[in-house]
Design a protein around this motif. Structure first.
Motif, PDB file in Angstrom:
ATOM      1  N   ASP A 468     -24.566   6.734   8.885  1.00 48.43           N
ATOM      2  CA  ASP A 468     -25.202   6.524   7.578  1.00 48.43           C
ATOM      3  C   ASP A 468     -26.652   6.100   7.825  1.00 48.43           C
ATOM      4  OD1 ASP A 468     -26.051   4.358   5.389  1.00 48.43           O
ATOM      5  OD2 ASP A 468     -24.708   5.834   4.451  1.00 48.43           O
ATOM      6  N   ALA A 469     -27.616   6.786   7.187  1.00 47.80           N
ATOM      7  CA  ALA A 469     -29.035   6.587   7.484  1.00 47.80           C
ATOM      8  C   ALA A 469     -29.469   5.131   7.296  1.00 47.80           C
ATOM      9  CB  ALA A 469     -29.881   7.513   6.615  1.00 47.80           C
ATOM     10  N   ALA A 470     -29.131   4.522   6.161  1.00 47.68           N
ATOM     11  CA  ALA A 470     -29.558   3.149   5.884  1.00 47.68           C
ATOM     12  C   ALA A 470     -28.909   2.168   6.854  1.00 47.68           C
ATOM     13  CB  ALA A 470     -29.214   2.783   4.445  1.00 47.68           C
ATOM     14  N   LYS A 471     -27.615   2.391   7.149  1.00 48.33           N
ATOM     15  CA  LYS A 471     -26.914   1.481   8.073  1.00 48.33           C
ATOM     16  C   LYS A 471     -27.475   1.586   9.490  1.00 48.33           C
ATOM     17  CE  LYS A 471     -22.593   1.256   5.433  1.00 48.33           C
ATOM     18  NZ  LYS A 471     -21.164   1.606   5.390  1.00 48.33           N
ATOM     19  N   ILE A 472     -27.935   2.792   9.854  1.00 44.56           N
ATOM     20  CA  ILE A 472     -28.570   2.943  11.172  1.00 44.56           C
ATOM     21  C   ILE A 472     -29.807   2.065  11.255  1.00 44.56           C
ATOM     22  CG2 ILE A 472     -29.835   4.554  12.670  1.00 44.56           C
ATOM     23  CD1 ILE A 472     -27.934   6.769  11.688  1.00 44.56           C
ATOM     24  N   ILE A 547     -40.660  11.367  -0.621  1.00 49.24           N
ATOM     25  CA  ILE A 547     -39.563  10.411  -0.850  1.00 49.24           C
ATOM     26  C   ILE A 547     -39.984   9.098  -0.214  1.00 49.24           C
ATOM     27  CG2 ILE A 547     -37.096   9.973  -0.567  1.00 49.24           C
ATOM     28  CD1 ILE A 547     -36.712  12.960  -0.344  1.00 49.24           C
ATOM     29  N   MET A 548     -40.097   8.080  -1.033  1.00 51.91           N
ATOM     30  CA  MET A 548     -40.731   6.836  -0.617  1.00 51.91           C
ATOM     31  C   MET A 548     -39.822   6.015   0.294  1.00 51.91           C
ATOM     32  SD  MET A 548     -43.473   7.476  -2.115  1.00 51.91           S
ATOM     33  CE  MET A 548     -44.349   5.956  -1.727  1.00 51.91           C
ATOM     34  N   PRO A 549     -40.400   5.348   1.276  1.00 50.22           N
ATOM     35  CA  PRO A 549     -39.621   4.503   2.185  1.00 50.22           C
ATOM     36  C   PRO A 549     -39.496   3.082   1.648  1.00 50.22           C
ATOM     37  CG  PRO A 549     -41.880   4.562   2.922  1.00 50.22           C
ATOM     38  CD  PRO A 549     -41.819   5.414   1.669  1.00 50.22           C
ATOM     39  N   ASP A 550     -38.688   2.292   2.311  1.00 47.23           N
ATOM     40  CA  ASP A 550     -38.678   0.852   2.062  1.00 47.23           C
ATOM     41  C   ASP A 550     -39.927   0.260   2.697  1.00 47.23           C
ATOM     42  OD1 ASP A 550     -35.285   1.212   2.551  1.00 47.23           O
ATOM     43  OD2 ASP A 550     -36.096   0.373   0.696  1.00 47.23           O
ATOM     44  N   LYS A 551     -40.592  -0.650   1.991  1.00 46.15           N
ATOM     45  CA  LYS A 551     -41.855  -1.201   2.467  1.00 46.15           C
ATOM     46  C   LYS A 551     -41.613  -2.381   3.410  1.00 46.15           C
ATOM     47  CE  LYS A 551     -44.692   1.585   0.468  1.00 46.15           C
ATOM     48  NZ  LYS A 551     -45.526   2.484   1.295  1.00 46.15           N
ATOM     49  N   ARG A 552     -41.005  -2.091   4.503  1.00 47.22           N
ATOM     50  CA  ARG A 552     -40.808  -3.088   5.566  1.00 47.22           C
ATOM     51  C   ARG A 552     -40.530  -2.344   6.868  1.00 47.22           C
ATOM     52  NH1 ARG A 552     -37.014  -3.608   1.782  1.00 47.22           N
ATOM     53  NH2 ARG A 552     -34.851  -2.978   2.203  1.00 47.22           N
ATOM     54  N   PRO A 553     -40.872  -2.960   7.994  1.00 48.89           N
ATOM     55  CA  PRO A 553     -40.700  -2.285   9.284  1.00 48.89           C
ATOM     56  C   PRO A 553     -39.319  -2.542   9.882  1.00 48.89           C
ATOM     57  CG  PRO A 553     -41.819  -4.349   9.623  1.00 48.89           C
ATOM     58  CD  PRO A 553     -41.561  -4.253   8.135  1.00 48.89           C
ATOM     59  N   ILE A 554     -39.034  -1.846  10.945  1.00 48.52           N
ATOM     60  CA  ILE A 554     -37.897  -2.216  11.801  1.00 48.52           C
ATOM     61  C   ILE A 554     -38.421  -3.328  12.696  1.00 48.52           C
ATOM     62  CG2 ILE A 554     -36.261  -1.427  13.555  1.00 48.52           C
ATOM     63  CD1 ILE A 554     -35.848  -0.103  10.874  1.00 48.52           C
ATOM     64  N   ALA A 564     -31.155  -5.145   2.722  1.00 46.85           N
ATOM     65  CA  ALA A 564     -30.725  -3.938   3.442  1.00 46.85           C
ATOM     66  C   ALA A 564     -31.645  -2.769   3.113  1.00 46.85           C
ATOM     67  CB  ALA A 564     -29.289  -3.582   3.073  1.00 46.85           C
ATOM     68  N   PHE A 565     -31.710  -1.804   4.034  1.00 43.35           N
ATOM     69  CA  PHE A 565     -32.464  -0.577   3.788  1.00 43.35           C
ATOM     70  C   PHE A 565     -31.682   0.334   2.826  1.00 43.35           C
ATOM     71  CE2 PHE A 565     -36.135  -0.796   6.461  1.00 43.35           C
ATOM     72  CZ  PHE A 565     -35.794  -1.695   7.471  1.00 43.35           C
ATOM     73  N   CYS A 566     -32.422   1.140   2.083  1.00 42.84           N
ATOM     74  CA  CYS A 566     -31.813   2.068   1.132  1.00 42.84           C
ATOM     75  C   CYS A 566     -31.859   3.495   1.681  1.00 42.84           C
ATOM     76  CB  CYS A 566     -32.562   2.042  -0.206  1.00 42.84           C
ATOM     77  SG  CYS A 566     -32.570   0.412  -0.987  1.00 42.84           S
ATOM     78  N   SER A 567     -30.920   4.310   1.219  1.00 42.32           N
ATOM     79  CA  SER A 567     -30.924   5.719   1.618  1.00 42.32           C
ATOM     80  C   SER A 567     -30.991   6.601   0.379  1.00 42.32           C
ATOM     81  CB  SER A 567     -29.684   6.055   2.454  1.00 42.32           C
ATOM     82  OG  SER A 567     -28.519   5.884   1.685  1.00 42.32           O
ATOM     83  N   HIS A 568     -31.428   7.831   0.587  1.00 39.43           N
ATOM     84  CA  HIS A 568     -31.558   8.788  -0.514  1.00 39.43           C
ATOM     85  C   HIS A 568     -30.935  10.096  -0.058  1.00 39.43           C
ATOM     86  CE1 HIS A 568     -33.567  10.048  -4.295  1.00 39.43           C
ATOM     87  NE2 HIS A 568     -33.490  11.239  -3.731  1.00 39.43           N
ATOM     88  N   THR A 569     -30.028  10.669  -0.859  1.00 38.57           N
ATOM     89  CA  THR A 569     -29.322  11.905  -0.482  1.00 38.57           C
ATOM     90  C   THR A 569     -29.847  13.080  -1.300  1.00 38.57           C
ATOM     91  OG1 THR A 569     -27.334  10.660   0.100  1.00 38.57           O
ATOM     92  CG2 THR A 569     -27.081  13.032  -0.268  1.00 38.57           C
ATOM     93  N   ILE A 570     -30.126  14.184  -0.615  1.00 36.20           N
ATOM     94  CA  ILE A 570     -30.687  15.388  -1.248  1.00 36.20           C
ATOM     95  C   ILE A 570     -29.757  16.559  -0.968  1.00 36.20           C
ATOM     96  CG2 ILE A 570     -32.667  16.965  -1.307  1.00 36.20           C
ATOM     97  CD1 ILE A 570     -34.191  14.556   0.114  1.00 36.20           C
TER      98      ILE A 570
END
Length: 647
Positions: A468-472, A547-554, A564-570
């Motif tokens: 899962d992209a956000a969980k990664i 598609i906008m990212p979350d405004k925080r780094p790893i 948590a980070f968010c994901s977007h499915t297309i």
């Protein structure tokens, strides 16, 4: 050297001039076979040629020309070498000496292949060697001629034709029980399969060659074969086996003090350990490789100096003989001139010395400092270049990208030798996870962070099986902070990475995206479907959606560590093209006003290129970048990945 001394003694006392010519040609051949341009080879071949002409002994004269050609070839005088070889060819053709023709054709194709790199001419003489060998019915010489032509094709990278000749030759050697030749050519076949990336076949033939070399107790060849097999296993990704075989190669090579084989083993071990991620051992073997290369260079230099000394002594002796032949008056004139010259030099030297003495100490100190600086610069450069090799080794290979994503490109341009940007891809069958990441810094610090990021992605996705992209991204952030956290201290706040990560579900034909500061760009023609502008999606000119990212780094970010980070499915459509990028391209300074390229220009460029084939897009991106950059240096590392979905 008992053999050559015996030949010289026989030649000196031989009353039969025909036999004497043969002995002189043998002496010339012996010194040429030593691999350096020996004056004794030249003298012996010249004497054989002169004596053969007096005797009207055509065969002796032709082999004398071969000896002279060999001497000039070793000296680097290719024009005279070719002249002598063609003289030999002319005599063999006039006398219809087929055995001699085979030998001179072999010489000429080798000369054009190895020395001149003229493969067209090499093939021309190789074809003649094969034809005459076949006509005389000598199957051994015919097989050797086929092997020679195979070597030419190999150098031309025409591996199919090389393999065809090698396989014909090996069958002949097999029927003739020519074990040594069969082993050599099976080793050649293995190398051809390596070049063709057919590693299993390469390993089989190397193993067959190894078995034959073992039967012959040929230790140098056994060591070479062990190294070749180790290299194949490294290329196959079976690095444990690769290292095991290469260690055996190194052990034997050390016993023989075969420096070329030792160097080859260190090189293969560095590659194997590098692929395993054991960078400490990889570095140790790379250092050992550099040391052994220095040793080889020192030996070669000593040999060259010795050859120069021999040549100098010979020329000096000739000049002394000329001087002894001059008249007494000439000797007096020379003596007076030398004496006067020496007195003049001594006088001048006295005045020069006074000035030189004052500067000498300062110059010595300056030279010492310069030497230290040069050595340190070389050490730093060598280390950075080695780091670049390690970084290249951990990046996803073009072959794997093509297999996983099919229609794609990657534009990867480090600002310095090594990069803080990296790209990564993994396919588990139904899903493909791929990413472009931009680590803190560039150069060596950025490269260290990129290696950490690459390693953590392997753990999160491959070992922990998170898809899962956000969980990664959540797991990647947690693991990175643990890795960077010093014992008893807080995490280093400035270290981390921005990332654009995608998960392609091939069965559902869906793309899941999650980003840390880095957006995803998608271009869709026709019906835009669910790609409607909202808080998460911005639409720009040319049907390019951001598609906008979350405004925080790893990495560490105060007050947002628990978010948590968010994901977007297309849902993908045929012809959709996506772009993952770091900020290096948009941040490049240039143009007529020497300002940044900007994200807006980047989006417009992508919109204008997206209909082109992916390799053409990459070329256009590079061209546009160079035109914008002009004479400026590159501002930052650049990494752009483009993927087109045609299903």
């Amino acid at each position: 050297m008992p053999y050559i001394d015996s030949l010289k003694e026989k030649c000196k006392n031989e009353p039969d001039d025909t036999i004497k010519v043969k002995l002189l040609n043998k002496i010339a051949w012996y010194f040429n076979s030593e691999g350096s341009a020996s004056e004794e080879a030249l003298t012996s071949a010249q004497q054989a040629s002169e004596l053969s002409q007096k005797l009207n002994y055509a065969s002796g004269e032709s082999y004398a020309h071969i000896g002279l050609g060999g001497y000039y070839q070793l000296k680097g005088d290719n024009e005279n070498a070719l002249h002598e070889f063609l003289n030999a060819l002319d005599i063999f053709e006039r006398t219809k000496n087929n055995r001699g023709l085979i030998e001179i054709y072999d010489r000429l194709n080798s000369f054009y292949r190895e020395t001149m790199k003229n493969y067209t001419k090499a093939l021309e003489y190789s074809e003649k060697e094969i034809l005459v060998s076949n006509e005389v019915g000598n199957r051994f010489l015919f097989a050797t001629a086929l092997n020679n032509r195979g070597n030419i094709y190999f150098d031309m990278k025409d591996y199919d034709h090389a393999l065809e000749d090698y396989l014909k030759a090996v069958n002949i050697y097999d029927t003739l029980h020519a074990t040594r030749n069969k082993a050599d050519i099976e080793n050649n076949i293995g190398s051809a399969y390596v070049a063709m990336k057919e590693y299993d076949k390469a390993a089989d033939y190397y193993q067959q060659a190894l078995a034959l070399y073992n039967g012959l107790s040929s230790k140098a060849d056994i060591a070479m074969c062990y190294g070749n097999i180790g290299n194949v296993y490294n290329l196959k990704g079976e690095t444990d086996k690769g290292i095991e075989y290469t260690e055996q190669s190194l052990q034997l090579a050390r016993q023989l003090d075969a420096k070329d084989l030792i160097a080859q083993a260190y090189s293969f071990l560095a590659e194997g350990y590098g692929k395993q991620g054991d960078f400490k051992k990889a570095f140790e073997n790379e250092v050992a490789l550099l040391n052994i290369k220095d040793s080889i260079f020192s030996q070669e230099s000593a040999k060259q100096i010795n050859d120069m000394q021999v040549k100098y002594d010979t020329e000096k002796k000739e000049k002394e003989n000329q001087i002894l032949a001059l008249s007494v008056n000439r000797q007096k004139i020379i003596t007076y001139a030398i004496t006067f010259g020496l007195l003049l030099v001594i006088g001048l030297a006295f005045f020069i010395y006074r000035g030189y003495r004052d500067k000498h100490k300062a110059n010595m100190l300056l030279e010492e400092k310069n030497k230290i600086i040069e050595e340190k610069n070389k050490d730093i450069t060598d280390s950075i270049n080695y780091a670049q090799r390690i970084q290249s080794a951990i990046l996803t290979t073009p072959e794997y990208l093509k297999e996983s994503l099919v229609d794609q490109f990657v534009l990867y341009r480090p600002r310095d030798v090594v990069s803080g940007d990296f790209y990564w891809c993994y396919s588990n069958g139904s899903k493909v996870i791929f990413t472009v990441a931009d680590c803190t810094g560039h150069g060596v610090p950025g490269a260290f962070m990129s290696m950490i990021g690459n390693s953590l992605l392997n753990e999160v996705v491959i070992e922990n099986k998170i898809t899962d992209a956000a969980k990664i991204l959540d797991k990647l952030r947690t693991d990175l902070l643990k890795t960077l956290q010093l014992k008893g201290q807080q995490a280093v706040t400035r270290d981390g990475m921005d990332i654009c990560l995608c998960v392609w579900d091939k069965e559902r034909n869906e793309l899941q995206y999650a980003g840390a500061n880095n957006p995803l760009y998608i271009i869709r023609q026709g019906d835009t479907g669910i790609l409607e502008e909202n808080k998460k999606i911005k639409k720009h000119e040319g049907n390019i959606f951001e598609i906008m990212p979350d405004k925080r780094p790893i990495g560490f970010m105060e007050e947002k560590m628990e978010v948590a980070f968010c994901s977007h499915t297309i849902k993908l459509q045929k012809g959709d093209t996506i772009y993952l990028t770091s900020d290096g391209y948009a941040d490049q300074f240039g143009g007529s006003t020497n300002k940044k390229f900007t994200k807006k220009r980047f989006r417009e460029l992508m919109a204008s290129l997206h209909a082109m084939p992916m390799d053409k897009q990459k070329n256009q991106l590079e061209q546009a970048f160079e035109e914008w950059k002009r004479n400026n240096s590159q501002t930052d590392d650049i990494c752009i990945m483009g993927v087109k979905f045609d299903s």
